[in-house]
Write a protein that holds these residues in place. Structure first.
Motif, PDB file in Angstrom:
ATOM      1  N   UNK A 166     -42.704   5.361 -22.274  1.00  0.00           N
ATOM      2  CA  UNK A 166     -42.344   4.630 -21.057  1.00  0.00           C
ATOM      3  C   UNK A 166     -41.278   3.586 -21.357  1.00  0.00           C
ATOM      4  N   UNK A 179     -33.120   4.980 -18.466  1.00  0.00           N
ATOM      5  CA  UNK A 179     -32.781   5.152 -17.048  1.00  0.00           C
ATOM      6  C   UNK A 179     -32.058   3.948 -16.483  1.00  0.00           C
ATOM      7  N   UNK A 215     -32.867  16.074 -16.846  1.00  0.00           N
ATOM      8  CA  UNK A 215     -32.586  16.310 -15.423  1.00  0.00           C
ATOM      9  C   UNK A 215     -31.828  15.131 -14.819  1.00  0.00           C
ATOM     10  N   UNK A 216     -32.109  13.928 -15.321  1.00  0.00           N
ATOM     11  CA  UNK A 216     -31.433  12.735 -14.793  1.00  0.00           C
ATOM     12  C   UNK A 216     -30.052  12.553 -15.403  1.00  0.00           C
ATOM     13  N   UNK A 253     -40.329  14.842  -8.935  1.00  0.00           N
ATOM     14  CA  UNK A 253     -40.921  13.563  -8.550  1.00  0.00           C
ATOM     15  C   UNK A 253     -42.207  13.726  -7.753  1.00  0.00           C
ATOM     16  N   UNK A 295     -45.044  14.407 -10.043  1.00  0.00           N
ATOM     17  CA  UNK A 295     -45.277  13.153 -10.757  1.00  0.00           C
ATOM     18  C   UNK A 295     -46.166  12.223  -9.958  1.00  0.00           C
ATOM     19  N   UNK A 296     -45.788  12.088  -8.690  1.00  0.00           N
ATOM     20  CA  UNK A 296     -46.523  11.173  -7.810  1.00  0.00           C
ATOM     21  C   UNK A 296     -47.950  11.659  -7.601  1.00  0.00           C
ATOM     22  N   UNK A 323     -49.929  11.069 -10.789  1.00  0.00           N
ATOM     23  CA  UNK A 323     -50.207   9.659 -11.020  1.00  0.00           C
ATOM     24  C   UNK A 323     -51.304   9.162 -10.086  1.00  0.00           C
ATOM     25  N   UNK A 361     -37.080   7.519  -4.593  1.00  0.00           N
ATOM     26  CA  UNK A 361     -37.049   7.869  -6.012  1.00  0.00           C
ATOM     27  C   UNK A 361     -36.348   9.196  -6.187  1.00  0.00           C
ATOM     28  N   UNK A 362     -35.565   9.323  -7.234  1.00  0.00           N
ATOM     29  CA  UNK A 362     -34.994  10.619  -7.570  1.00  0.00           C
ATOM     30  C   UNK A 362     -34.770  10.687  -9.074  1.00  0.00           C
ATOM     31  N   UNK A 363     -34.667  11.908  -9.590  1.00  0.00           N
ATOM     32  CA  UNK A 363     -34.449  12.050 -11.022  1.00  0.00           C
ATOM     33  C   UNK A 363     -32.971  11.892 -11.270  1.00  0.00           C
ATOM     34  N   UNK A 364     -32.572  10.698 -11.648  1.00  0.00           N
ATOM     35  CA  UNK A 364     -31.160  10.382 -11.842  1.00  0.00           C
ATOM     36  C   UNK A 364     -31.096   9.107 -12.658  1.00  0.00           C
ATOM     37  N   UNK A 365     -29.916   8.636 -12.843  1.00  0.00           N
ATOM     38  CA  UNK A 365     -29.767   7.386 -13.571  1.00  0.00           C
ATOM     39  C   UNK A 365     -28.839   6.512 -12.785  1.00  0.00           C
ATOM     40  N   UNK A 410     -32.829   5.724 -11.424  1.00  0.00           N
ATOM     41  CA  UNK A 410     -33.715   6.716 -10.775  1.00  0.00           C
ATOM     42  C   UNK A 410     -34.041   6.420  -9.321  1.00  0.00           C
ATOM     43  N   UNK A 419     -44.132   2.238 -11.780  1.00  0.00           N
ATOM     44  CA  UNK A 419     -42.862   2.142 -12.475  1.00  0.00           C
ATOM     45  C   UNK A 419     -42.776   3.140 -13.619  1.00  0.00           C
ATOM     46  N   UNK A 420     -43.830   3.207 -14.445  1.00  0.00           N
ATOM     47  CA  UNK A 420     -43.739   3.988 -15.672  1.00  0.00           C
ATOM     48  C   UNK A 420     -44.326   5.392 -15.552  1.00  0.00           C
ATOM     49  N   UNK A 421     -45.435   5.566 -14.821  1.00  0.00           N
ATOM     50  CA  UNK A 421     -46.057   6.897 -14.768  1.00  0.00           C
ATOM     51  C   UNK A 421     -45.480   7.730 -13.645  1.00  0.00           C
ATOM     52  N   UNK A 422     -45.427   7.156 -12.430  1.00  0.00           N
ATOM     53  CA  UNK A 422     -44.869   7.916 -11.322  1.00  0.00           C
ATOM     54  C   UNK A 422     -43.352   7.851 -11.364  1.00  0.00           C
ATOM     55  N   UNK A 423     -42.801   6.949 -12.162  1.00  0.00           N
ATOM     56  CA  UNK A 423     -41.350   6.737 -12.274  1.00  0.00           C
ATOM     57  C   UNK A 423     -40.723   6.523 -10.911  1.00  0.00           C
ATOM     58  N   UNK A 424     -41.474   5.836 -10.051  1.00  0.00           N
ATOM     59  CA  UNK A 424     -40.990   5.608  -8.701  1.00  0.00           C
ATOM     60  C   UNK A 424     -40.608   4.134  -8.593  1.00  0.00           C
ATOM     61  N   UNK A 425     -39.378   3.828  -8.997  1.00  0.00           N
ATOM     62  CA  UNK A 425     -38.933   2.437  -8.949  1.00  0.00           C
ATOM     63  C   UNK A 425     -38.955   1.878  -7.536  1.00  0.00           C
TER      64      UNK A 425
END
Lengths: 362, 355
Positions: free
Chosen positions: A59, A66, A87-88, A345, A348-349, A352, B98-102, B104, B317-323
């Motif tokens: 993490x 990121x 992917x990102x 995503x 993931x959600x 989680x 949220x999206x898989x990008x940089x 995110x 933030x860390x597990x779902x990576x949903x900032x």
């Protein structure tokens, strides 16, 4: 006077700005995961100055990657994390012409790791292992009988068995990615499934044993297993071996060992990758190629007790490690190991959220 | 520019008032320390900021703005850079997806058919309202923080009172003892509790040795351990403002109450306690606010079902990576904390107005 101070502070600024020399390499790797000797030899052979920074969780690494430029040339994420990062667009493809030692890599393992990175275009395996069960040999024998063999997820996923050992402490990894797939395997479902209904069934199974779980944590169990605070931990192979070694060193009569359950276990891979904005791409390739030299990686495996994927290196690794089926599983066990990928995503959600339900009952 | 104006400007530049000199000195020290300690980009940023402040001062003074405003400008600038700007960034992320990008999350403005289109939404806040997890995490955080605050008050008040009533050399020593734990890292002190509370830890060992219990108590990874950790950690923040208030209490008031026939208990509840209300409020805020967002203590001492918002934030933030959802959780929490502060502040203001 103010002007003078200002000048001084700017001089200090200029002095602190590091010169970006040609021969530099910045490696960001798990703590205690590479030997100083390996770094020093590379520095001596190439004249490249290697800086090593360490992290202790995927993490942490991922949040830094990121957020933006990190200045690192090589990072070592675990496969499922790396898949998302690729992917990102965080990592760059490898230039395979600069990596002749790729021919040393075990094709079967590389095929598995390609699940995270199609064609292994961006990455190569550094170390790999499994997520299984670490346990206190005597505490289990005392509670389940001397002839009970730890070889099944039944120990932790069957409420009746779990209840019998709950008093000496069971811990689970605090991660949906690591805990849901073995629960799927125990239920006889496809452990690589990401169907919501399957995941819900797995979460329900985990929820049914929750009351017997002392805590959910991804590293605390190393010391707790070692000193007898807990007696069963779902954990990473290498971490459990570390606990076993610590227990032996302490000499308090705690005996820890590790089992890969017969229903199958998840394989994880720690992968060498180069971030897209790495400042020293050429040096990064040279270092990755160096890490695929059989004698170099064999020496590192002897130190970290993790299996590498470098075939010609295996004869050079200590017999004690290669003969241990918990580190280098037999072909038969190998066939049962699974690799799961979550790279969108929504899933993931869902995972989680299910995990929060498992952990807190909410 | 006339010679006279030049003189004035010159004199002004060298006749800085002391607070400004100190501030400038600190700023330059900060820049120098930053230059040595921080990586290149951050050091340049910090240096740039300090330079901007110094230049702004020069311009401000030349434009004849009074020093008082310039001194206030520094904390204002600090709050702007380190509070308001991050808060706005957080608010902006919370409106994205949220999206898989940089980075995110999705951009707030998208290139549409006719120019730039606003693409933000309050969907994440709606999501927080729909899933009962978040409400129960907020409630549970507030409950744990409020209970801890009450416990800290019940323990801290008598301690503060005792210290405030102690004669001088002893009073300083007692105060020092309250502050002493801060000399060790907070993290280490919480870890030390693990050693005390564990199954084969010091407390279980002692209780079994004395024969009070014959089976070790499971104290670690329970709510009890979380309360203990929070109260222990934040107790000094309760004691210090209470002490500062109680030490100023006029002894003559207590004598007067006694002369008029009030019992010590009645005196306490009608004189001492109401007069110490500002101290109680200040101490309670200092305990309640950090406790509500506490992450480390429940993570180290709490059990699996200790649900606190700090942990939910971490998961998002860390597990779902949903900032974006994580940002929304943080903003809602900020409002949950700010509202009670504003309420307490208004109570305090009324109190002071009444006196």
């Amino acid at each position: 006077m103010t002007k003078l101070k200002l000048a001084v502070s700017f001089a200090a600024l200029a002095a602190a700005t590091p010169a970006l020399a040609e021969g530099e390499l910045r490696l960001f790797i798990w703590s205690d995961y590479i030997t100083d000797a390996a770094i020093e030899r590379f520095e001596a052979e190439t004249g490249i100055d290697v800086t090593v920074d360490v992290y202790d969780s995927n993490e942490t690494l991922e949040a830094r990657l990121l957020a933006g430029s990190t200045g690192f040339d090589i990072v070592v994420p675990t496969g499922n994390f790396m898949a998302r990062q690729i992917a990102a667009g965080v990592h760059q493809p490898l230039n395979k012409d600069m990596l002749p030692n790729l021919s040393n890599m075990d094709p079967a393992l590389m095929e598995r790791s390609a699940r995270f990175d199609a064609g292994n275009e961006h990455s190569t395996i550094y170390m790999w292992g499994t997520t299984g069960i670490g346990y206190n040999i005597d505490a289990i024998a005392e509670r389940l009988g001397a002839d009970y063999e730890v070889n099944s997820w039944d120990l932790v996923f069957n409420p009746e068995t779990a209840a019998k050992v709950a008093d000496c402490g069971i811990s689970f990894l605090d991660s949906a990615d690591e805990m849901l797939p073995p629960a799927l395997a125990y239920l006889g479902l496809n452990p690589e499934s990401r169907e919501t209904a399957d995941l819900e069934a797995a979460a329900e199974l985990l929820g049914s044993v929750r009351e017997h779980v002392r805590y959910f944590h991804s590293s605390q169990y190393i010391s707790d297993l070692a000193n007898g605070e807990t007696c069963v931990a779902v954990g990473f192979s290498g971490d459990v071996f570390q606990a076993a070694a610590r227990a032996e060193e302490a000499g308090q009569g705690v005996n820890v060992w590790y089992a890969i359950p017969q229903e199958g276990a998840q394989v994880w891979f720690d992968m060498l990758v180069i971030p897209a904005d790495a400042p020293n791409v050429e040096n990064a390739h040279r270092f990755i190629n160096y890490l695929m030299e059989p004698d170099v990686i064999a020496e590192i495996t002897n130190y970290v007790w993790y299996a590498n994927a470098n075939r010609p290196s295996w004869p050079l690794v200590d017999e004690e490690i290669t003969s241990d089926p918990a580190i280098f599983p037999t072909e038969e066990v190998m066939a049962k190991l699974f690799t799961s990928v979550t790279a969108d995503s929504r899933t993931d959600r869902t995972m989680t959220r299910l995990w929060t339900t498992v952990r807190t009952g909410q | 520019m006339s010679a006279g104006a030049l003189d004035r400007a010159g004199a002004g530049r060298f006749a800085l008032p002391l607070p400004l000199k100190i501030t400038f000195g600190l700023l330059v020290l900060l820049a120098a320390a930053g230059a040595v300690l921080l990586p290149q980009n951050a050091a340049l940023l910090l240096g740039g900021l300090v330079a901007a402040v110094l230049v702004a001062f020069g311009l401000g003074r030349a434009a004849g703005i009074s020093d008082r405003w310039l001194v206030i400008a520094i904390p204002m600038l600090w709050l702007f850079v380190f509070f308001l700007v991050p808060f706005l960034v957080l608010g902006r992320i919370s409106l994205s997806e949220a999206m898989i990008a940089r980075p995110p999350y999705s951009p707030l403005f998208e290139q549409g058919a006719d120019g730039w289109e606003y693409a933000g939404s309050f969907g994440n806040y709606q999501f927080l309202a729909e899933d009962p997890l978040y409400a129960s995490a907020y409630i549970s955080s507030i409950r744990i923080a409020a209970t801890s605050t009450l416990l800290a008050l019940l323990i801290g008040y008598p301690l503060a009172y005792f210290i405030a009533r102690s004669p001088e050399p002893r009073r300083s020593i007692l105060l020092l003892l309250v502050i002493l734990p801060f000399w060790t890292s907070f993290l280490l002190r919480v870890y030390a509790w693990i050693g005390l509370l564990r199954r084969d830890g010091v407390i279980n060992g002692f209780l079994m040795w004395t024969g009070i219990i014959d089976q070790p108590l499971v104290m670690l990874q329970t709510d009890f351990a979380v309360y203990l950790g929070i109260v222990y950690t934040y107790l000094p923040f309760m004691i210090l403002p209470l002490y500062a208030n109680l030490v100023k209490l006029d002894g003559a008031l207590l004598e007067a109450a006694s002369d008029l026939g009030a019992s010590p208990i009645l005196t306490f509840f009608t004189v001492t306690l109401p007069l110490s209300l500002p101290g109680i409020i200040a101490g309670s805020m200092l305990v309640f606010i950090p406790a509500i967002g506490e992450f480390v203590i429940p993570a180290l001492l709490g059990g699996p079902d200790t649900l606190m918002i700090g942990r939910v934030l971490w998961d998002e933030f860390f597990s779902a990576r949903d900032w974006p959802v994580a940002s929304a959780v943080a903003i809602v929490m900020l409002f949950l904390v700010v509202v009670p502060i504003m309420w307490l502040q208004s109570v305090q203001n009324r109190q002071e107005g009444a006196q």
